[in-house]
Scaffold this active site. Structure first.
Site, PDB file in Angstrom:
ATOM      1  N   ASN A 216      -8.311 -12.806   4.430  1.00 24.78           N
ATOM      2  CA  ASN A 216      -8.930 -12.175   3.260  1.00 24.78           C
ATOM      3  C   ASN A 216     -10.419 -12.500   3.272  1.00 24.78           C
ATOM      4  OD1 ASN A 216      -9.656 -11.503   0.431  1.00 24.78           O
ATOM      5  ND2 ASN A 216      -7.446 -11.454   0.097  1.00 24.78           N
TER       6      ASN A 216
ATOM      7  N   CYS B  48      11.947  13.578  -8.020  1.00 20.96           N
ATOM      8  CA  CYS B  48      12.322  14.230  -9.283  1.00 20.96           C
ATOM      9  C   CYS B  48      12.757  13.166 -10.299  1.00 20.96           C
ATOM     10  CB  CYS B  48      13.456  15.228  -9.039  1.00 20.96           C
ATOM     11  SG  CYS B  48      14.070  15.947 -10.580  1.00 20.96           S
TER      12      CYS B  48
ATOM     13  N   ASN C 273       0.834  -1.211   0.000  1.00 17.55           N
ATOM     14  CA  ASN C 273       0.000   0.000   0.000  1.00 17.55           C
ATOM     15  C   ASN C 273       0.865   1.257   0.000  1.00 17.55           C
ATOM     16  OD1 ASN C 273      -2.014  -1.825   0.173  1.00 17.55           O
ATOM     17  ND2 ASN C 273      -2.476  -1.486   2.330  1.00 17.55           N
TER      18      ASN C 273
ATOM     19  N   HIS D 113       5.861  -0.617  -2.735  1.00 15.66           N
ATOM     20  CA  HIS D 113       5.377   0.160  -3.887  1.00 15.66           C
ATOM     21  C   HIS D 113       5.429   1.666  -3.666  1.00 15.66           C
ATOM     22  CE1 HIS D 113       3.028  -3.662  -5.359  1.00 15.66           C
ATOM     23  NE2 HIS D 113       4.324  -3.744  -5.553  1.00 15.66           N
TER      24      HIS D 113
ATOM     25  N   ALA E 134      -9.940  -7.730   7.610  1.00 17.14           N
ATOM     26  CA  ALA E 134      -8.684  -7.450   8.317  1.00 17.14           C
ATOM     27  C   ALA E 134      -8.957  -6.747   9.648  1.00 17.14           C
ATOM     28  CB  ALA E 134      -7.796  -6.575   7.436  1.00 17.14           C
TER      29      ALA E 134
ATOM     30  N   CYS F 165      16.654  21.221 -10.031  1.00 14.01           N
ATOM     31  CA  CYS F 165      17.123  21.034 -11.410  1.00 14.01           C
ATOM     32  C   CYS F 165      16.060  21.323 -12.471  1.00 14.01           C
ATOM     33  CB  CYS F 165      17.662  19.615 -11.592  1.00 14.01           C
ATOM     34  SG  CYS F 165      16.375  18.381 -11.738  1.00 14.01           S
TER      35      CYS F 165
HETATM   36  P1  OAD Z   1      -6.148  -5.920  -4.870  1.00 12.85           P
HETATM   37  O1  OAD Z   1      -7.188  -4.900  -5.111  1.00 12.85           O
HETATM   38  O2  OAD Z   1      -5.642  -6.697  -6.027  1.00 12.85           O
HETATM   39  O3  OAD Z   1      -6.699  -6.995  -3.816  1.00 12.85           O
HETATM   40  C1  OAD Z   1      -7.347  -6.630  -2.642  1.00 12.85           C
HETATM   41  C2  OAD Z   1      -7.645  -7.882  -1.840  1.00 12.85           C
HETATM   42  O4  OAD Z   1      -8.201  -7.502  -0.598  1.00 12.85           O
HETATM   43  C3  OAD Z   1      -8.679  -8.817  -2.503  1.00 12.85           C
HETATM   44  O5  OAD Z   1      -8.163 -10.157  -2.471  1.00 12.85           O
HETATM   45  C4  OAD Z   1      -9.924  -8.688  -1.605  1.00 12.85           C
HETATM   46  O6  OAD Z   1     -10.647  -9.910  -1.517  1.00 12.85           O
HETATM   47  C5  OAD Z   1      -9.292  -8.328  -0.267  1.00 12.85           C
HETATM   48  N1  OAD Z   1     -10.143  -7.546   0.657  1.00 12.85           N
HETATM   49  C6  OAD Z   1     -11.025  -6.555   0.373  1.00 12.85           C
HETATM   50  N2  OAD Z   1     -11.523  -6.023   1.499  1.00 12.85           N
HETATM   51  C7  OAD Z   1     -10.947  -6.680   2.548  1.00 12.85           C
HETATM   52  C8  OAD Z   1     -11.044  -6.592   3.981  1.00 12.85           C
HETATM   53  N3  OAD Z   1     -11.824  -5.698   4.576  1.00 12.85           N
HETATM   54  N4  OAD Z   1     -10.287  -7.433   4.716  1.00 12.85           N
HETATM   55  C9  OAD Z   1      -9.466  -8.352   4.127  1.00 12.85           C
HETATM   56  N5  OAD Z   1      -9.345  -8.489   2.792  1.00 12.85           N
HETATM   57  C10 OAD Z   1     -10.058  -7.663   2.016  1.00 12.85           C
HETATM   58  O7  OAD Z   1      -4.962  -5.196  -4.079  1.00 12.85           O
HETATM   59  P2  OAD Z   1      -3.427  -5.640  -3.894  1.00 12.85           P
HETATM   60  O8  OAD Z   1      -3.315  -7.114  -3.714  1.00 12.85           O
HETATM   61  O9  OAD Z   1      -2.871  -4.765  -2.842  1.00 12.85           O
HETATM   62  O10 OAD Z   1       0.342  -1.999  -7.418  1.00 12.85           O
HETATM   63  O11 OAD Z   1      -2.827  -5.242  -5.290  1.00 12.85           O
HETATM   64  C11 OAD Z   1      -1.451  -5.372  -5.498  1.00 12.85           C
HETATM   65  C12 OAD Z   1      -0.918  -4.255  -6.334  1.00 12.85           C
HETATM   66  O12 OAD Z   1      -1.656  -4.154  -7.546  1.00 12.85           O
HETATM   67  C13 OAD Z   1      -1.051  -2.861  -5.736  1.00 12.85           C
HETATM   68  O13 OAD Z   1      -0.016  -2.562  -4.830  1.00 12.85           O
HETATM   69  C14 OAD Z   1      -1.016  -1.985  -6.933  1.00 12.85           C
HETATM   70  C15 OAD Z   1      -1.941  -2.745  -7.834  1.00 12.85           C
HETATM   71  O14 OAD Z   1      -1.820  -2.521  -9.179  1.00 12.85           O
HETATM   72  C16 OAD Z   1       0.881  -0.917  -7.966  1.00 12.85           C
HETATM   73  O15 OAD Z   1       0.270   0.126  -8.102  1.00 12.85           O
HETATM   74  C17 OAD Z   1       2.305  -1.094  -8.376  1.00 12.85           C
HETATM   75 ZN    ZN Z   2      15.651  17.462  -9.725  1.00 12.67          ZN
END
Ligand code: OAD
Ligand code: ZN
Length: 250
Positions: free
Chosen positions: A213, A126, A101, A118, A231, A150
């Site tokens: 999850n 910059c 996050n 991330h 969570a 810069c």
């Molecule tokens: P996702 O949006 O892919 O997944 C969120 C997860 O949280 C899902 O599996 C849901 O089931 C679960 N969820 C939702 N509400 C919840 C709750 N209250 N308690 C527990 N679980 C819950 O998000 P990420 O896995 O974080 O990257 O995504 C990974 C990366 O993809 C991010 O860091 C971002 C994105 O593109 C970048 O921007 C580089």
């Molecule tokens: Zn700079």
């Protein structure tokens, strides 16, 4: 929610705990997740907003999107799950919090040792001289911010698709996952690598692995235990059990 006997036993012995968090961690605070029915990637296209080429093509648009997300995040507060993780950090010898996050909510909740895989939406960088700034108002100025040193284009200090993670941070996370007794994967769809490889690294090294999850993920079968729930509800139970097994009075 009750913890299994085995999880309670393992927690009682645990000297090192490693936790990986994703967008679901902050969902109860009101921060949108990326995937799923209301996810950001349903409404917005990552190829237009979350990669370097898109930024160079249209920095104004990319900044508008990050400003929108930053302003949303500035209005929300950590939930009971963030607080539980901050509490757990004080109960074991080695606690490593690895997060995907960018919302800074773990820090606001009081967690100290945080590995941000991330980046962080509250910081900027910059594109020319790599100077970082954590002036939260920089990006809310009209137009595209320029570096005071810069003159280079300033971008949000987050990792975009196709980019490397910040130097050394993933290696440290991998080390913590490999050395922990208990590994928790919280609120992540576990499909974005290399973050998604951490539960496997922990498992290979013999850690007790638990997924928290509200839904099944592609990796659910891999874990020793799956706790289906929010969570903000499950983590306080784990923190409380950890506190009891360590004989610490609440
Ligand atoms: P996702 O949006 O892919 O997944 C969120 C997860 O949280 C899902 O599996 C849901 O089931 C679960 N969820 C939702 N509400 C919840 C709750 N209250 N308690 C527990 N679980 C819950 O998000 P990420 O896995 O974080 O990257 O995504 C990974 C990366 O993809 C991010 O860091 C971002 C994105 O593109 C970048 O921007 C580089
Ligand atoms: Zn700079």
């Amino acid at each position: 929610m009750n913890l299994s006997d085995e999880f309670q036993r393992v927690l009682g012995r645990a000297k090192a705990i490693c936790v990986l968090t994703g967008a679901g961690m902050s969902a109860e605070s009101g921060v949108p997740t990326f995937r799923g029915a209301d996810g950001l990637w349903k409404k917005f296209k990552p190829e237009e907003l979350a990669n370097f080429e898109a930024f160079i093509r249209n920095p104004q648009l990319v900044w508008e999107w990050y400003n929108y997300r930053r302003q949303l995040i500035e209005k929300v507060v950590p939930n009971a799950g963030h607080a539980a993780l901050a509490k757990m950090e004080d109960l074991v010898d080695r606690f490593t919090l690895v997060t995907q996050n960018v919302d800074n909510l773990h820090r606001v909740a009081g967690s100290k040792r945080i590995l941000e895989l991330h980046g962080n939406i509250m910081r900027s960088l910059c594109t020319e001289c790599a100077t970082k700034t954590d002036d939260p108002h920089l990006a809310t100025e009209k137009g595209v911010p320029r570096c005071k040193k810069c003159g280079g284009l300033i971008r949000p200090d987050v990792v975009w698709f196709g980019e490397m993670l910040p130097a050394g941070v993933f290696e440290e996370a991998e080390r913590a996952a490999g050395l922990c007794d208990v590994f928790l994967s919280v609120g992540t769809s576990a499909i974005v690598y290399p973050a998604a490889s951490l539960p496997q690294a922990a498992k290979r090294s013999g850690a007790y692995t638990v997924e928290i999850n509200i839904e099944a993920t592609e990796q659910s079968d891999l874990f020793d235990e799956v706790m289906r729930g929010k969570a903000g509800e499950v983590l306080p139970c784990i923190a409380e059990t950890l506190q009891m097994t360590k004989g610490v009075k609440p």
